[in-house]
Design a protein around this motif. Sequence first.
Motif, PDB file in Angstrom:
ATOM      1  N   UNK A   1       0.864  -1.150  -0.001  1.00  0.00           N
ATOM      2  CA  UNK A   1       0.102   0.076  -0.091  1.00  0.00           C
ATOM      3  C   UNK A   1       0.781   1.205   0.038  1.00  0.00           C
ATOM      4  N   UNK A   2       0.314   2.368  -0.432  1.00  0.00           N
ATOM      5  CA  UNK A   2       1.064   3.513  -0.661  1.00  0.00           C
ATOM      6  C   UNK A   2       0.863   4.574   0.635  1.00  0.00           C
ATOM      7  N   UNK A   3      -0.372   4.649   0.937  1.00  0.00           N
ATOM      8  CA  UNK A   3      -0.729   5.330   2.171  1.00  0.00           C
ATOM      9  C   UNK A   3      -1.643   4.591   2.975  1.00  0.00           C
ATOM     10  N   UNK A   4      -1.471   4.303   4.211  1.00  0.00           N
ATOM     11  CA  UNK A   4      -0.076   4.207   4.703  1.00  0.00           C
ATOM     12  C   UNK A   4       0.761   3.551   4.083  1.00  0.00           C
ATOM     13  N   UNK A   5       1.985   3.738   4.146  1.00  0.00           N
ATOM     14  CA  UNK A   5       3.351   3.089   3.379  1.00  0.00           C
ATOM     15  C   UNK A   5       3.516   1.638   4.117  1.00  0.00           C
ATOM     16  N   UNK A   6       2.859   0.537   3.475  1.00  0.00           N
ATOM     17  CA  UNK A   6       2.946  -0.821   4.000  1.00  0.00           C
ATOM     18  C   UNK A   6       3.728  -1.737   2.939  1.00  0.00           C
ATOM     19  N   UNK A   7       4.614  -2.477   3.669  1.00  0.00           N
ATOM     20  CA  UNK A   7       5.408  -3.552   3.115  1.00  0.00           C
ATOM     21  C   UNK A   7       5.291  -4.955   3.723  1.00  0.00           C
ATOM     22  N   UNK A   8       5.622  -5.837   2.895  1.00  0.00           N
ATOM     23  CA  UNK A   8       5.673  -7.259   3.445  1.00  0.00           C
ATOM     24  C   UNK A   8       6.946  -7.890   3.166  1.00  0.00           C
ATOM     25  N   UNK A   9       7.380  -8.615   3.897  1.00  0.00           N
ATOM     26  CA  UNK A   9       8.656  -9.471   4.066  1.00  0.00           C
ATOM     27  C   UNK A   9       8.500 -10.755   4.296  1.00  0.00           C
ATOM     28  N   UNK A  10       9.105 -11.811   3.715  1.00  0.00           N
ATOM     29  CA  UNK A  10       9.117 -13.014   4.144  1.00  0.00           C
ATOM     30  C   UNK A  10      10.448 -13.693   4.728  1.00  0.00           C
ATOM     31  N   UNK A  11      10.401 -13.894   5.774  1.00  0.00           N
ATOM     32  CA  UNK A  11      11.434 -14.321   6.686  1.00  0.00           C
ATOM     33  C   UNK A  11      11.292 -15.605   7.022  1.00  0.00           C
ATOM     34  N   UNK A  12      12.015 -16.625   6.772  1.00  0.00           N
ATOM     35  CA  UNK A  12      12.298 -17.871   7.171  1.00  0.00           C
ATOM     36  C   UNK A  12      12.394 -18.184   8.674  1.00  0.00           C
ATOM     37  N   UNK A  13      11.577 -19.054   9.171  1.00  0.00           N
ATOM     38  CA  UNK A  13      11.674 -19.174  10.827  1.00  0.00           C
ATOM     39  C   UNK A  13      13.014 -19.627  11.361  1.00  0.00           C
ATOM     40  N   UNK A  14      13.945 -20.491  10.408  1.00  0.00           N
ATOM     41  CA  UNK A  14      15.227 -20.851  10.593  1.00  0.00           C
ATOM     42  C   UNK A  14      16.183 -19.723  10.810  1.00  0.00           C
ATOM     43  N   UNK A  15      15.915 -18.474  10.477  1.00  0.00           N
ATOM     44  CA  UNK A  15      16.728 -17.144  10.319  1.00  0.00           C
ATOM     45  C   UNK A  15      16.905 -16.817  11.672  1.00  0.00           C
ATOM     46  N   UNK A  16      18.067 -16.380  12.039  1.00  0.00           N
ATOM     47  CA  UNK A  16      18.124 -15.782  13.487  1.00  0.00           C
ATOM     48  C   UNK A  16      17.445 -14.452  13.800  1.00  0.00           C
ATOM     49  N   UNK A  17      17.095 -13.964  12.607  1.00  0.00           N
ATOM     50  CA  UNK A  17      16.430 -12.405  12.904  1.00  0.00           C
ATOM     51  C   UNK A  17      14.992 -12.839  13.021  1.00  0.00           C
ATOM     52  N   UNK A  18      14.556 -13.728  12.649  1.00  0.00           N
ATOM     53  CA  UNK A  18      13.105 -14.256  12.632  1.00  0.00           C
ATOM     54  C   UNK A  18      12.520 -13.809  14.052  1.00  0.00           C
ATOM     55  N   UNK A  19      13.161 -14.330  14.988  1.00  0.00           N
ATOM     56  CA  UNK A  19      12.608 -14.235  16.490  1.00  0.00           C
ATOM     57  C   UNK A  19      12.892 -12.700  17.115  1.00  0.00           C
ATOM     58  N   UNK A  20      13.763 -12.350  16.854  1.00  0.00           N
ATOM     59  CA  UNK A  20      14.158 -10.895  17.083  1.00  0.00           C
ATOM     60  C   UNK A  20      12.993  -9.862  16.354  1.00  0.00           C
ATOM     61  N   UNK A  21      12.907  -9.986  15.285  1.00  0.00           N
ATOM     62  CA  UNK A  21      11.841  -9.350  14.586  1.00  0.00           C
ATOM     63  C   UNK A  21      10.331  -9.642  14.981  1.00  0.00           C
ATOM     64  N   UNK A  22      10.087 -10.875  15.138  1.00  0.00           N
ATOM     65  CA  UNK A  22       8.787 -11.230  15.637  1.00  0.00           C
ATOM     66  C   UNK A  22       8.352 -10.638  17.004  1.00  0.00           C
ATOM     67  N   UNK A  23       9.551 -10.780  17.703  1.00  0.00           N
ATOM     68  CA  UNK A  23       9.146 -10.483  19.219  1.00  0.00           C
ATOM     69  C   UNK A  23       9.235  -8.930  19.487  1.00  0.00           C
ATOM     70  N   UNK A  24      10.107  -8.325  18.815  1.00  0.00           N
ATOM     71  CA  UNK A  24      10.395  -7.033  18.928  1.00  0.00           C
ATOM     72  C   UNK A  24       8.929  -6.134  18.178  1.00  0.00           C
ATOM     73  N   UNK A  25       8.595  -6.837  16.936  1.00  0.00           N
ATOM     74  CA  UNK A  25       7.667  -6.212  16.270  1.00  0.00           C
ATOM     75  C   UNK A  25       7.905  -5.073  15.379  1.00  0.00           C
ATOM     76  N   UNK A  26       9.276  -4.670  15.150  1.00  0.00           N
ATOM     77  CA  UNK A  26       9.713  -3.828  14.078  1.00  0.00           C
ATOM     78  C   UNK A  26      11.130  -4.197  13.567  1.00  0.00           C
TER      79      UNK A  26
END
Length: 185
Positions: free
Chosen positions: A46-71
């Motif tokens: 979406x443009x306004x508000x600006x919305x993006x989607x990312x696909x991050x595999x569960x096995x990636x170390x960043x997955x839990x950091x991102x899921x838990x922080x929500x940012x």
Amino acid sequence: MRRYRKFDYPVEDVRRFLEPGPIVLVSAAWKGQRNVMTLGWHMVLEFTPSRLATMIARGNHSFELIRRSGECVINLPTAEMLDTVVGIGNCSGAVIDKFDRFGLETVAASEVAAPLLSQCHASFECRLVDRSQIARQGLFIWEVVKAHVARVPKLPRTVHYRGDGQFMVSGAEVSRRRLFKPEML
């Protein structure tokens, strides 16, 4: 207009034609931990508000950091960073500090805890707005809450993954603005 003779092609490789978006570096932070990962699977929703989607595999170390922080921060590297981008993607933040290993300088974000990468042309601070597809698909839906973009160069040379270790580098801009209706721009 040219016509093409087409042949059967492996369906598992169609992404080599459909993943034209630039490779990004996603930085994350949660409870004193931080990481950066290379990512090619993202899309504008979406443009306004600006919305993006990312696909991050569960096995990636960043997955839990991102899921838990929500940012996170979605950083846009240029072609000059290609070897660094590949290197970041080839190792795990669970084992090494990628910021130190690759000499990445960070700047504090203003809206999220994840750091901005100084060497990237642009950095987009994101907050998670929809968790409904994370468990099932690894799909994170974000709202960009703050954007930081360098003024020069106006059109950065970004890298785009084609699969099988092959990349394209963005080229010259071609305008068809005069053909668009104003409300469609």
